[in-house]
Design a protein around this motif. Sequence first.
Motif, PDB file in Angstrom:
ATOM      1  N   SER A 108       0.826  -1.209   0.000  1.00 34.17           N
ATOM      2  CA  SER A 108       0.000   0.000   0.000  1.00 34.17           C
ATOM      3  C   SER A 108       0.863   1.264   0.000  1.00 34.17           C
ATOM      4  N   LEU A 109       2.022   1.207   0.683  1.00 32.94           N
ATOM      5  CA  LEU A 109       2.915   2.370   0.687  1.00 32.94           C
ATOM      6  C   LEU A 109       3.439   2.677  -0.714  1.00 32.94           C
ATOM      7  N   ILE A 110       3.610   1.634  -1.549  1.00 31.42           N
ATOM      8  CA  ILE A 110       4.018   1.874  -2.936  1.00 31.42           C
ATOM      9  C   ILE A 110       2.985   2.764  -3.613  1.00 31.42           C
ATOM     10  N   ASP A 111       1.690   2.422  -3.434  1.00 33.28           N
ATOM     11  CA  ASP A 111       0.620   3.212  -4.043  1.00 33.28           C
ATOM     12  C   ASP A 111       0.586   4.616  -3.464  1.00 33.28           C
ATOM     13  N   LEU A 112       0.756   4.744  -2.151  1.00 33.05           N
ATOM     14  CA  LEU A 112       0.715   6.064  -1.516  1.00 33.05           C
ATOM     15  C   LEU A 112       1.816   6.966  -2.070  1.00 33.05           C
ATOM     16  N   TYR A 113       3.057   6.447  -2.098  1.00 37.23           N
ATOM     17  CA  TYR A 113       4.161   7.261  -2.609  1.00 37.23           C
ATOM     18  C   TYR A 113       4.020   7.534  -4.103  1.00 37.23           C
ATOM     19  N   SER A 114       3.348   6.625  -4.832  1.00 42.42           N
ATOM     20  CA  SER A 114       3.093   6.864  -6.254  1.00 42.42           C
ATOM     21  C   SER A 114       2.184   8.074  -6.428  1.00 42.42           C
ATOM     22  N   PHE A 115       1.103   8.124  -5.619  1.00 44.67           N
ATOM     23  CA  PHE A 115       0.169   9.247  -5.722  1.00 44.67           C
ATOM     24  C   PHE A 115       0.847  10.555  -5.349  1.00 44.67           C
ATOM     25  N   LEU A 116       1.779  10.506  -4.403  1.00 45.23           N
ATOM     26  CA  LEU A 116       2.480  11.716  -3.969  1.00 45.23           C
ATOM     27  C   LEU A 116       3.632  12.088  -4.910  1.00 45.23           C
ATOM     28  N   GLY A 117       3.947  11.219  -5.865  1.00 45.56           N
ATOM     29  CA  GLY A 117       5.054  11.474  -6.782  1.00 45.56           C
ATOM     30  C   GLY A 117       6.413  11.240  -6.156  1.00 45.56           C
ATOM     31  N   LYS A 118       6.452  10.565  -4.992  1.00 47.29           N
ATOM     32  CA  LYS A 118       7.733  10.269  -4.322  1.00 47.29           C
ATOM     33  C   LYS A 118       8.210   8.889  -4.780  1.00 47.29           C
ATOM     34  N   PHE A 119       8.720   8.863  -6.023  1.00 52.78           N
ATOM     35  CA  PHE A 119       9.005   7.579  -6.655  1.00 52.78           C
ATOM     36  C   PHE A 119      10.173   6.846  -6.001  1.00 52.78           C
ATOM     37  N   ASN A 120      11.147   7.579  -5.466  1.00 56.12           N
ATOM     38  CA  ASN A 120      12.274   6.914  -4.794  1.00 56.12           C
ATOM     39  C   ASN A 120      11.791   6.138  -3.569  1.00 56.12           C
ATOM     40  N   LYS A 121      10.916   6.769  -2.775  1.00 59.31           N
ATOM     41  CA  LYS A 121      10.361   6.079  -1.604  1.00 59.31           C
ATOM     42  C   LYS A 121       9.471   4.920  -2.037  1.00 59.31           C
ATOM     43  N   GLY A 122       8.774   5.098  -3.162  1.00 55.12           N
ATOM     44  CA  GLY A 122       7.957   4.016  -3.688  1.00 55.12           C
ATOM     45  C   GLY A 122       8.798   2.805  -4.054  1.00 55.12           C
ATOM     46  N   GLU A 123       9.972   3.049  -4.652  1.00 55.64           N
ATOM     47  CA  GLU A 123      10.867   1.946  -5.022  1.00 55.64           C
ATOM     48  C   GLU A 123      11.423   1.249  -3.774  1.00 55.64           C
ATOM     49  N   GLN A 124      11.707   2.035  -2.716  1.00 60.13           N
ATOM     50  CA  GLN A 124      12.172   1.430  -1.457  1.00 60.13           C
ATOM     51  C   GLN A 124      11.080   0.552  -0.846  1.00 60.13           C
ATOM     52  N   ALA A 125       9.829   1.029  -0.898  1.00 52.49           N
ATOM     53  CA  ALA A 125       8.706   0.238  -0.377  1.00 52.49           C
ATOM     54  C   ALA A 125       8.522  -1.040  -1.198  1.00 52.49           C
ATOM     55  N   THR A 126       8.759  -0.946  -2.514  1.00 48.75           N
ATOM     56  CA  THR A 126       8.672  -2.127  -3.386  1.00 48.75           C
ATOM     57  C   THR A 126       9.657  -3.197  -2.938  1.00 48.75           C
ATOM     58  N   SER A 127      10.903  -2.782  -2.682  1.00 49.26           N
ATOM     59  CA  SER A 127      11.928  -3.740  -2.245  1.00 49.26           C
ATOM     60  C   SER A 127      11.503  -4.438  -0.947  1.00 49.26           C
ATOM     61  N   SER A 128      10.949  -3.670  -0.013  1.00 46.77           N
ATOM     62  CA  SER A 128      10.506  -4.250   1.266  1.00 46.77           C
ATOM     63  C   SER A 128       9.335  -5.214   1.055  1.00 46.77           C
ATOM     64  N   ALA A 129       8.373  -4.832   0.206  1.00 47.16           N
ATOM     65  CA  ALA A 129       7.213  -5.695  -0.050  1.00 47.16           C
ATOM     66  C   ALA A 129       7.637  -7.026  -0.649  1.00 47.16           C
ATOM     67  N   ILE A 130       8.523  -6.968  -1.641  1.00 48.40           N
ATOM     68  CA  ILE A 130       8.998  -8.203  -2.284  1.00 48.40           C
ATOM     69  C   ILE A 130       9.799  -9.046  -1.293  1.00 48.40           C
ATOM     70  N   LYS A 131      10.616  -8.377  -0.469  1.00 44.81           N
ATOM     71  CA  LYS A 131      11.438  -9.101   0.510  1.00 44.81           C
ATOM     72  C   LYS A 131      10.568  -9.892   1.482  1.00 44.81           C
ATOM     73  N   TYR A 132       9.566  -9.252   2.073  1.00 45.70           N
ATOM     74  CA  TYR A 132       8.731  -9.953   3.053  1.00 45.70           C
ATOM     75  C   TYR A 132       7.854 -11.012   2.388  1.00 45.70           C
ATOM     76  N   SER A 133       7.403 -10.765   1.165  1.00 44.92           N
ATOM     77  CA  SER A 133       6.606 -11.770   0.453  1.00 44.92           C
ATOM     78  C   SER A 133       7.436 -13.019   0.172  1.00 44.92           C
ATOM     79  N   GLN A 134       8.703 -12.810  -0.218  1.00 49.63           N
ATOM     80  CA  GLN A 134       9.578 -13.952  -0.500  1.00 49.63           C
ATOM     81  C   GLN A 134       9.958 -14.689   0.784  1.00 49.63           C
ATOM     82  N   LEU A 135      10.195 -13.947   1.867  1.00 46.68           N
ATOM     83  CA  LEU A 135      10.487 -14.604   3.147  1.00 46.68           C
ATOM     84  C   LEU A 135       9.328 -15.504   3.571  1.00 46.68           C
TER      85      LEU A 135
END
Length: 654
Positions: A268-295
């Motif tokens: 959800s944070l990926i979507d939030l940062y996308s709407f705010l145009g904070k793409f760098n933070k969105g990419e960081q949230a993406t890495s965390s989402a994928i990491k926990y999903s894979q774990l």
Amino acid sequence: MERAILKLIMTLLLSFVNNTISYGQIFDFDREPPYNQIFVDTDNFGISYLDELEEGLSSITNDTIKLKVINDLAYYWHTRNLNTALEFSKKGILLAERLGNTQWEGRLLVTQGAILLRMENLNVAEQQLEAAKTKVIKEDLPFLNTQLGYVFERRGDLGKAADYAMETLRLGEALNDKWAQAQGYSDLSNLFWKQSKFKIGLKNGLTSVNLFKERGITDLDYGFALYVVGNNYLGLEDYTSALKYYEQSIVIGQRYGFYNNLADVYISLIDLYSFLGKFNKGEQATSSAIKYSQLLDNQFLLMRSWLSQGKLQNLQGKYISAIESLEQCLSIATDEFGDVFYLSQAYEALGKAHAGNHNYQEAYSAFEEYDKLEKEIFTAEADQRISLLQTQFEVAQKENTIQLQETKLKQQNTRQVFMVITIALSMMFLGFGYMAIKANRKKNKKLQEQNKEKEYLIKEVHHRVKNNLEIVSSLLALQASHLENSKLTFSLQEIQNRVYSMSMIHQRLYQDRNIAAIDMGDYFSDLGTHVLESFGAEERININYKIQNISLDMDTAVPIGLIVNELLTNSFKYAFPNNMNGTIGLFMQLENTRLIVLQVADNGVGQSKEEHEKTKGFGKQLIDLLVQQLGGKLTYEHTNNGTKAILKFSRIQP
């Protein structure tokens, strides 16, 4: 160096002390019972609690307590590793069967069902949960119904999922079980969010959070409720509140190692940062989402992580990367995946990515799949069912309150008969007043619902028109790609741009909150970018926009869009020959409260007035007809430094 070593020693020491204290809070074999059950009796421990449960298991001699600990290990391991959780559930079921303990066999079947549904085995999960119904006691049914609700939610049957959420809520009221009540409101909040009913979703979510606070235990489901409230705030575009609730959920998830909740929040944070145009933070949230999903090895969460990354890349204009992410997302969503809500989002995002990359045939196929899935999930039946269940429960709560008042009145002393009669009469008048107020509220609510339904239908019409126009545009592009005659190809491209200018109007009307008017600044920016890309002139021609804050109704915006499309096309065709660089200015402003002035000016080679008047092409004829339709006046200024078109027309207030 010494300071660093000292810091490390202190950290290890504190960790040891915390673990020791935590272990003592969970197990104390000198008391009866020795197990202080996690997330029921206490939540005062850290991330190592699963290791502590496993260590304490070997010292337990009481079979019932051993089954309780194994069940907790199975259920809470599903927040970190689904395979480990499944092994514990199997071990517990075998022990319960050997002991002939039917009640605990049923509870462990419920836990196993919860694990299996998160492993995408929805049919087997449902079978296990149904088998458990005849074995567990009434107090266990809220948790069982919650898991069954999740099975049907994953299948896209939101109406059936709502039935189970309401049943959990009713049982919670009957048993005075705050967890069940909080969980029921949380699940309803999530279902309303999925139907884009964010206000009522937020109301239910906040009720759930307050009940969890009253319960006084910070657990997995409390963290999920915070996440759901954040989602509804995000849907209402209250980004500050959404971020606040997401951060609270993350704190709980990190404290106890709830990888599933952490993956949900970061998605959800990926979507939030996308709407705010904070793409760098969105990419960081993406890495965390994928990491926990894979774990967690959870394909559902991993699919959604790739989906959110694809949507983020679409907003950045990285269409090739978005296509790769979304195809990865869909490759994870096997035939057993079931959740058409997120599948529809994936195909919609894939269609946008292909369209942005000019792969119109692939875009058409993706949008076609999206429309099919959207019809499956957003059915009128599911919408009505969820609303009806909510109303029925609220009415039942009022009836319970009235019954309780009547019971108290009957228990009054006989000496208070006169007072009772007086109170009864007063209550009768109040009841009539209440019923009248209730009837008025019901009428108002019905009118509001009808207005919302009409607004939804209007938006749906615009959505369909936009999709159909995009299909026409794609067909024109496909036809043009098969023509060898460059003149015909160019003519089809011009028609395609005209169709696109109209489709954007409908897109704005169904995406924006105001369905009566279009913000011309955003519209012109999108239109200009599209025309630039269609001529492949992004590198050599720049468009400067100076658009006052003006909104126009659809009947005005459509001809204006077509006029601007033709004027921009003329500039690209004639003002900058031989790949010449240049600039086009697009200006719109109010001269007074009603008169609007639109200017399209280029700094190209220019054209004499005589040459311009000799031009009799279709584009010029179309412009003249549209200007007449607007009741406006169009003039041109011709110089050696370019051409300026000036349109003046009266504004119709939307």
